[in-house]
Design an enzyme around this catalytic site. Structure first.
Site, mmCIF file in Angstrom:
data_model
loop_
_atom_site.group_PDB
_atom_site.id
_atom_site.type_symbol
_atom_site.label_atom_id
_atom_site.label_comp_id
_atom_site.label_asym_id
_atom_site.label_seq_id
_atom_site.Cartn_x
_atom_site.Cartn_y
_atom_site.Cartn_z
ATOM 1 N N GLY A 260 23.687 29.988 43.323
ATOM 2 C CA GLY A 260 24.877 30.341 44.075
ATOM 3 C C GLY A 260 24.645 30.186 45.565
ATOM 4 N N VAL A 261 25.682 30.493 46.331
ATOM 5 C CA VAL A 261 25.606 30.341 47.778
ATOM 6 C C VAL A 261 24.877 31.537 48.382
ATOM 7 C CG1 VAL A 261 26.976 30.157 49.885
ATOM 8 C CG2 VAL A 261 27.735 29.003 47.801
ATOM 9 N N GLU A 286 27.380 24.287 41.292
ATOM 10 C CA GLU A 286 28.628 23.978 42.010
ATOM 11 C C GLU A 286 28.284 23.374 43.364
ATOM 12 O OE1 GLU A 286 31.315 27.855 41.049
ATOM 13 O OE2 GLU A 286 29.581 28.100 42.351
ATOM 14 N N ASN A 376 35.021 37.626 49.289
ATOM 15 C CA ASN A 376 35.341 36.201 49.146
ATOM 16 C C ASN A 376 36.083 35.918 47.841
ATOM 17 O OD1 ASN A 376 34.011 35.699 51.581
ATOM 18 N ND2 ASN A 376 32.077 35.255 50.563
ATOM 19 N N GLY A 380 32.525 30.853 41.093
ATOM 20 C CA GLY A 380 32.154 30.304 39.797
ATOM 21 C C GLY A 380 31.059 31.078 39.108
#
Length: 495
Positions: A260-261, A286, A376, A380
């Site tokens: 993930g980010v 992603e 946010n 995903g």
């Protein structure tokens, strides 16, 4: 003069074509591949109309978040009435939490499908950033796939921003396959990270192209920050755990990684890049973040499959400089594929996602502060968490200089239930929750992941739950389940 050349115009002219109340789709996924010039011009137009007393706003659909020149400019101009499916902009966050914006938080893997099914309204106008356009209407996409092909099915008009920074050298990066809708849909023919099952370009209907704007803008991605000590500690626990699972025969070779980010996810990839014993790493994710660059430079990146290449300006330049040699390591897909449950399960993914808070019973909140304020969005994370071969949720054990515990008696908002989570990791340690009852999970999370300042309070919560809960299957103390959050809202600290 060709049909295409006749459509070139200024961003201001293109913005004039967008109607009040329209559903506008844009390319872009997590601050990459989104249009920059037309949204800026549209924001200025909205400000002018508002000053004249004329209403103007749009519904804005995308792949995920966009940059300041799109999401930021439009929300500052009060030009967005509805936004979906994900954002990371402080202005949009503030507007959603103040009730001035209708924000739809949608699983990213389902957004395009819901539009194609008619569950969500289809964008009537699409604003797409592309790397190159040919006279026959074929385009090479830029740094993201997102929902472009899904939105194109029903779009009436297309506005293009052709970003000359990329050009034809971006050919070959994308695989633009989109799955069939149910019922009777065929299996998605992807078995490995590197599989390509469609062409690398998108064919546009020439009659739908109403404007083409020239651009040379960078994606507005913040510079890469080296992981801090907390992130490095969490990364170390994860890598040790993976090595142990592999040694004990529970983790087969050939799995792909999804990150993930954020700093923690970057820290894991950086640690892999710097580990002399690490073999080549494949990613099925992603967002392909900047941490893939050290993997490339150390010859440890196999193939990175995702829907967005999210790089800072300097890394964008470096990528373009080396694109002929590096391109073979990347596949950019539409997000209905990058986030497909079917493909995630078949490929075999080790997922690593960030949590805002985890509770002692195994539930995760990744989107809301104190239950009601959007940060946010779910993004995903659930697409991967529920379908991964092995799934981690990562978070520092505290925030706000210790005023917030990331481990709580009960999460204030549930994005991922205890049925879909496997392993929690903080800088305090790692808790493998697989095969444990609720009370066993609670004890392990408290002892392995909670900060020492909060362990006693969490033990008390579990004890009171066992004394007062209606049933002991999940011993939740309803009377005090949200004391941590109430204390924070009242006193500024969860203690």
């Amino acid at each position: 003069m060709s049909f295409i050349s006749e459509k070139y115009c200024s961003a201001e002219t293109a913005a004039e074509m967008i109607r009040n109340g329209e559903v506008v789709g844009v390319s872009g996924f997590t601050i990459s591949g989104y249009p920059k010039l037309v949204p800026l011009a549209l924001a200025k137009r909205a400000e002018k109309l508002h000053a004249e007393g004329t209403d103007f706003s749009i519904t804005l659909f995308s792949g995920a978040s966009t940059g300041e020149s799109c999401d930021g400019a439009l929300i500052k101009a009060n030009a967005i009435a509805i936004r979906a499916p994900y954002q990371s902009n402080s202005g949009i966050r503030s507007s959603a939490n103040s009730g001035n914006l209708n924000y739809l938080d949608v699983h990213l893997g389902l957004m395009g499908t819901r539009v194609r099914e008619g569950y969500l309204p289809a964008p009537t106008t699409l604003i797409l950033e592309v790397a190159h356009i040919y006279d026959d209407g074929r385009v090479i996409l830029s740094t993201s796939g997102g929902n472009i092909v899904s939105f194109l099915e029903k779009a009436e008009r297309i506005i293009l921003e052709v970003n000359s920074r990329y050009g034809e050298k971006f050919a070959g990066l994308h695989d633009v396959f989109v799955p069939d809708l149910t019922p009777g849909s065929a299996p998605i023919p992807i078995r490995t990270v590197s599989d390509r099952v469609a062409g690398d370009m998108v064919q546009l209907d020439l009659e739908k192209i109403v404007a083409i704007v020239e651009s040379d803008c960078y994606d507005e991605v913040k510079p890469f920050v080296q992981p801090d000590s907390v992130s490095e500690t969490i990364a170390g626990y994860i890598l040790e755990f993976l090595a142990s699972e592999e040694k004990n025969g529970r983790l087969p070779k050939g799995l792909a990684y999804q990150s993930g980010v954020g700093n923690v996810a970057n820290a894991v990839l950086c640690a892999m890049a710097n580990n002399p014993n690490q073999g080549r790493v494949n990613l099925f994710t992603e967002v392909i973040q900047e941490a893939c660059i050290p993997l490339l430079q150390n010859d440890k990146l196999g193939v990175a499959s995702g829907t967005a290449l999210t790089l800072s300006a300097s890394a964008q330049d470096l990528f373009l400089k080396n694109i002929d040699n590096w391109k073979k390591h990347f596949v950019l897909r539409q997000q209905e594929i990058s986030n497909s449950a079917e493909v995630i399960r078949r490929v075999g993914v080790v997922s690593m996602n960030t949590a805002l808070e985890c509770d002692i019973f195994g539930n995760v909140n990744s989107s809301h502060v104190c239950g009601s304020a959007i940060m946010n969005g779910i993004g995903g994370a659930a697409d991967f968490a529920r379908n991964a071969r092995l799934g981690f949720f990562m978070t520092p054990s505290t925030a706000k200089n210790g005023a917030i515990s990331s481990i709580v008696p009960l999460v204030s908002h549930v994005d991922h239930t205890e049925h879909d989570t496997m392993i929690f990791v903080t800088e305090q340690g790692i808790a493998d929750l697989r095969g444990l009852s609720a009370e066993q999970r609670a004890s392990r999370v408290i002892e392995c992941c909670a900060h020492p300042d909060y362990k006693g309070l969490l033990r008390d919560s579990l004890k009171y739950g066992k004394m007062s809960a209606k049933g002991l299957h999940i011993p939740v103390d309803l009377e005090h389940a949200f004391d941590f959050h109430r204390n924070f809202m009242k006193n500024g600290s969860m203690r």
